[in-house]
Design a protein around this motif. Structure first.
Motif, PDB file in Angstrom:
ATOM      1  N   ASP A 115       0.839  -1.211   0.000  1.00  0.00           N
ATOM      2  CA  ASP A 115       0.000   0.000   0.000  1.00  0.00           C
ATOM      3  C   ASP A 115       0.867   1.251   0.000  1.00  0.00           C
ATOM      4  N   ASP A 116       1.949   1.204   0.764  1.00  0.00           N
ATOM      5  CA  ASP A 116       2.826   2.376   0.846  1.00  0.00           C
ATOM      6  C   ASP A 116       3.558   2.603  -0.479  1.00  0.00           C
ATOM      7  N   ILE A 117       3.882   1.524  -1.179  1.00  0.00           N
ATOM      8  CA  ILE A 117       4.503   1.693  -2.509  1.00  0.00           C
ATOM      9  C   ILE A 117       3.514   2.419  -3.422  1.00  0.00           C
ATOM     10  N   GLU A 118       2.244   2.070  -3.346  1.00  0.00           N
ATOM     11  CA  GLU A 118       1.229   2.759  -4.165  1.00  0.00           C
ATOM     12  C   GLU A 118       1.144   4.243  -3.779  1.00  0.00           C
ATOM     13  N   PHE A 121       3.898   5.996  -5.399  1.00  0.00           N
ATOM     14  CA  PHE A 121       3.594   6.143  -6.824  1.00  0.00           C
ATOM     15  C   PHE A 121       2.589   7.273  -7.067  1.00  0.00           C
ATOM     16  N   THR A 122       1.706   7.515  -6.101  1.00  0.00           N
ATOM     17  CA  THR A 122       0.764   8.634  -6.239  1.00  0.00           C
ATOM     18  C   THR A 122       1.510   9.960  -6.150  1.00  0.00           C
ATOM     19  N   LEU A 123       2.492   9.993  -5.249  1.00  0.00           N
ATOM     20  CA  LEU A 123       3.301  11.209  -5.083  1.00  0.00           C
ATOM     21  C   LEU A 123       4.214  11.416  -6.299  1.00  0.00           C
ATOM     22  N   PHE A 124       4.711  10.330  -6.850  1.00  0.00           N
ATOM     23  CA  PHE A 124       5.641  10.394  -7.988  1.00  0.00           C
ATOM     24  C   PHE A 124       5.138   9.507  -9.139  1.00  0.00           C
TER      25      PHE A 124
END
Ligand SMILES: Nc1ncnc2c1ncn2[C@@H]1O[C@H](COP(=O)(O)OP(=O)(O)O)[C@@H](O)[C@H]1O
Ligand SMILES: [Mg+2]
Length: 237
Positions: A115-118, A121-124
């Motif tokens: 979830d944190d990887i996603e 990815f939202t931030l970058f």
């Protein structure tokens, strides 16, 4: 007043006979963005290395969340939430973006890593597009984003960033400062080291000026920005 997250008192750090930090004191409170500025060689990186357990402390103390962390190793400190984005990014060049982000979570074993990887990815979004690409084949700006994303994967309570804008194109510099602001707005407490004093102070709540291993000025970022001595020495006026 909010809780003091990080408190450095009378810090001294030496490389052999060279005194790189000569009794520096600073503090960062919860939710703040604090900038540490100063010329090349002033001792900024050494200060961050001492805080994060990479360089031994010769004298003075460092408190994180109210307890002395002097002598603790870097791994333990990351686990407690004291996380650095190092100068020169330090990404794992022969690993993919996703693998680098997974490495950032090396102190965790919870179920929310994916979830944190996603969230990163939202931030970058750029990192998401390139997620299977090897980090070493990306541009400097993209590697800086990856280094920040990787640090966020450790769920920092205090995030220290060492010259994130160094060596980047003007557009990338804008992007990186935007992201620093976003990260701060999401509630992460930040200590930002920058040679780009103007941009760093514009973002910050408070600032410290370091010169030859000592803190020579400190105050509200706005006050430092308008201070004639700061303007002359660090803002090119
Ligand atoms: N590994 C090292 N060995 C010896 N001297 C070092 C080392 N790293 C930094 N220094 C010296 O310590 C001083 C502070 O360096 P540094 O903390 O990198 O400054 P800044 O990050 O503000 O540019 C400089 O005089 C530098 O030459
Ligand atoms: Mg440095």
């Amino acid at each position: 007043m909010s809780q003091t997250m990080l408190k450095v008192s009378g810090l001294r750090v030496a490389y052999g006979g060279i005194q790189a930090v000569k009794g520096a004191s600073l503090e960062v409170r919860q939710g703040e963005l604090v900038s540490l500025i100063g010329a090349n060689g002033a001792g900024k990186t050494t200060t961050l290395k001492a805080i994060t357990g990479i360089q031994p402390v010769a004298d003075g103390d460092i408190e994180f969340l109210g307890r002395s962390i002097k002598g603790q190793g870097a791994w333990d400190l990351v686990k407690q939430g004291l996380v650095m984005v190092p100068e020169g990014r330090g990404t794992f060049t022969r690993m993919t973006i996703t693998e680098n982000l997974q490495m950032g979570a090396f102190t965790r074993n919870d179920k929310e890593i994916e979830d944190d990887i996603e969230k990163v990815f939202t931030l970058f979004p750029r990192l998401k597009e390139r997620r299977h690409q090897l980090a070493g084949t990306m541009s400097g700006g993209e590697q800086q984003m990856l280094a920040m994303g990787r640090a966020l994967m450790a769920r920092p309570k205090v995030l220290l960033m060492d010259e994130p804008s160094m060596g980047l194109s003007p557009i990338m510099v804008d992007k990186i400062f935007e992201v620093v602001e976003d990260i701060h707005k999401q509630g992460v407490t930040v200590l930002l080291v920058e040679q780009n004093a103007s941009r760093a102070l514009q973002l910050a709540d408070r600032g410290y000026v370091m010169d030859s291993g000592e803190i020579t000025m400190e105050g509200e970022a706005k006050a430092l920005l308008s201070d004639p001595k700061v303007r002359a020495a660090y803002l090119g006026e």
